[in-house]
Write an enzyme that holds these catalytic residues in place. Structure first.
Site, PDB file in Angstrom:
ATOM      1  N   GLY A  12       0.802  -1.214   0.000  1.00  0.00           N
ATOM      2  CA  GLY A  12       0.000   0.000   0.000  1.00  0.00           C
ATOM      3  C   GLY A  12       0.836   1.266   0.000  1.00  0.00           C
ATOM      4  O   GLY A  12       0.480   2.256  -0.638  1.00  0.00           O
ATOM      5  N   SER A  68      -3.750  -3.225  -0.081  1.00  0.00           N
ATOM      6  CA  SER A  68      -2.602  -4.067   0.242  1.00  0.00           C
ATOM      7  C   SER A  68      -3.055  -5.459   0.653  1.00  0.00           C
ATOM      8  O   SER A  68      -4.027  -5.614   1.403  1.00  0.00           O
ATOM      9  CB  SER A  68      -1.791  -3.418   1.371  1.00  0.00           C
ATOM     10  OG  SER A  68      -0.606  -4.137   1.626  1.00  0.00           O
ATOM     11  N   CYS A 125       2.512   1.004  11.425  1.00  0.00           N
ATOM     12  CA  CYS A 125       3.746   1.571  10.886  1.00  0.00           C
ATOM     13  C   CYS A 125       4.374   2.587  11.835  1.00  0.00           C
ATOM     14  O   CYS A 125       5.536   2.929  11.697  1.00  0.00           O
ATOM     15  CB  CYS A 125       3.458   2.238   9.541  1.00  0.00           C
ATOM     16  SG  CYS A 125       2.804   1.103   8.298  1.00  0.00           S
TER      17      CYS A 125
END
Length: 346
Positions: free
Chosen positions: A38, A166, A290
């Site tokens: 992604g 993703s 993340c």
């Protein structure tokens, strides 16, 4: 990528995967591009569109609650000379068409707004937002990474010129993603090298992961209603236990997606909470995976109007199709025990 006979099965597999995805999304096979995930897809859409149009001095509009893959790409555009405007959400985490229209005072190159938020589960009115962008003559891109596991994506209905998702979000391989680009939209190459993906991105094609992505997405779409009902049940069970047994807790956002809920626990530190949950074998986070290692206050929650203290007391819980009711109840029990301990109650 070579022309000899041994590569034929790989080319056919890639072609079949494109066809599967194109049919599901309601687009043409040649509008599907495979990426390394992604993040790369987001960067190609945002930076590639800007580079192809060569309009660095024009405005780019995004929101304050995007994933870092979009925010960092927008920041890069700013370094390139573009003027970047960030639309603020309302207190529920929604970007309203009216809020978008307010900042579109002149024609902009690109509007980038995610389909669903990865920290709060809030779903955006993508179709209406795309219409506002198009009325301004702007391209519309949506990061659908978090929406793809739970929502049927119909690109023509949504009105997106570009869209990303993703594989790992719907139980496919990590490190593989999809970028849809409407025919006629020009995208500049970011990764130079070979002519893979019709020249859009160089690099050896990851055929096994692409096959896995297409298979996982086909399965996800085919079991969407069943899985959403199961996962929603887990979320409702968890919330029922938490709200009935813990005081001083509130919901952040709307949690419209089945698999995500973001809660603020008054008087705790989320870093300590995550550490204690991990010690007991329960995986939760303070925001995007993340950015979870940093334990910074969530930019999403701050943009929604939470104080820094409230953001640092907030935790993101997520649920999946392979969870069990026993695991959910154990997670709720651990949550109460750890919150009580951090508050000094026990």
């Amino acid at each position: 990528s070579s022309i000899y006979e041994f590569s034929t099965p790989c080319r056919k597999a890639m072609s079949d995967c494109r066809a599967v995805l194109a049919q599901s999304l309601g687009v043409k096979a040649n509008e599907i591009y495979f990426t390394a995930g992604g993040t790369e897809a987001d960067n190609i859409a945002i930076l590639g569109a800007a580079r192809a149009q060569q309009r660095m001095g024009k405005k780019i509009v995004t929101t304050a609650i995007e994933h870092d893959a979009v925010l960092k790409a927008a920041e890069t555009l700013g370094h390139w000379g573009a003027q970047v405007t960030y639309v603020e959400p309302d207190s529920s985490g929604h970007i309203t068409p009216e809020a978008l229209a307010e900042v579109l005072t002149e024609r902009v190159l690109l509007v980038s707004i995610m389909a669903a938020n990865n920290e709060t589960g809030t779903v955006q009115p993508v179709k209406e937002l795309a219409a506002v962008a198009h009325a301004n003559g702007s391209l519309f891109f949506t990061d659908a990474v978090q929406a793809a596991p739970y929502r049927k994506i119909d690109v023509s209905d949504w009105g997106a010129d570009m869209l990303s998702f993703s594989a790992h979000k719907f139980y496919g391989p990590k490190g593989c993603g999809v970028l849809y680009v409407r025919s006629g939209v020009k995208i500049g190459k970011l990764v130079s090298g070979g002519e893979q993906e019709r020249g859009l991105r160089g690099g050896t094609t990851n055929v096994p992961s692409i096959v896995g992505l297409a298979a996982a997405y086909e399965k996800t779409v085919g079991t969407l209603e069943k899985n959403n009902a199961k996962i929603s049940g887990f979320k409702e069970l968890f919330l029922k236990k938490v709200f009935s047994e813990i005081d001083g807790v509130k919901l952040n956002g709307t949690a419209e997606l089945p698999g995500i809920v973001n809660l603020c626990f008054e008087g705790i530190d989320n870093a300590a909470f995550l550490y204690n949950m991990d010690l007991h074998g329960a995986a939760v986070s303070a925001g995007s995976a993340c950015a979870a290692a940093s334990i910074k206050p969530s930019h999403v929650l701050l943009a929604m109007g939470l104080s820094e203290r409230e953001a640092r007391s907030s935790v993101r819980f997520s649920f999946g199709r392979d969870n069990t009711a026993e695991e959910i109840l154990r997670g709720a029990r651990l949550t109460k025990e750890i919150v009580d301990r951090l508050r000094g109650i026990i």
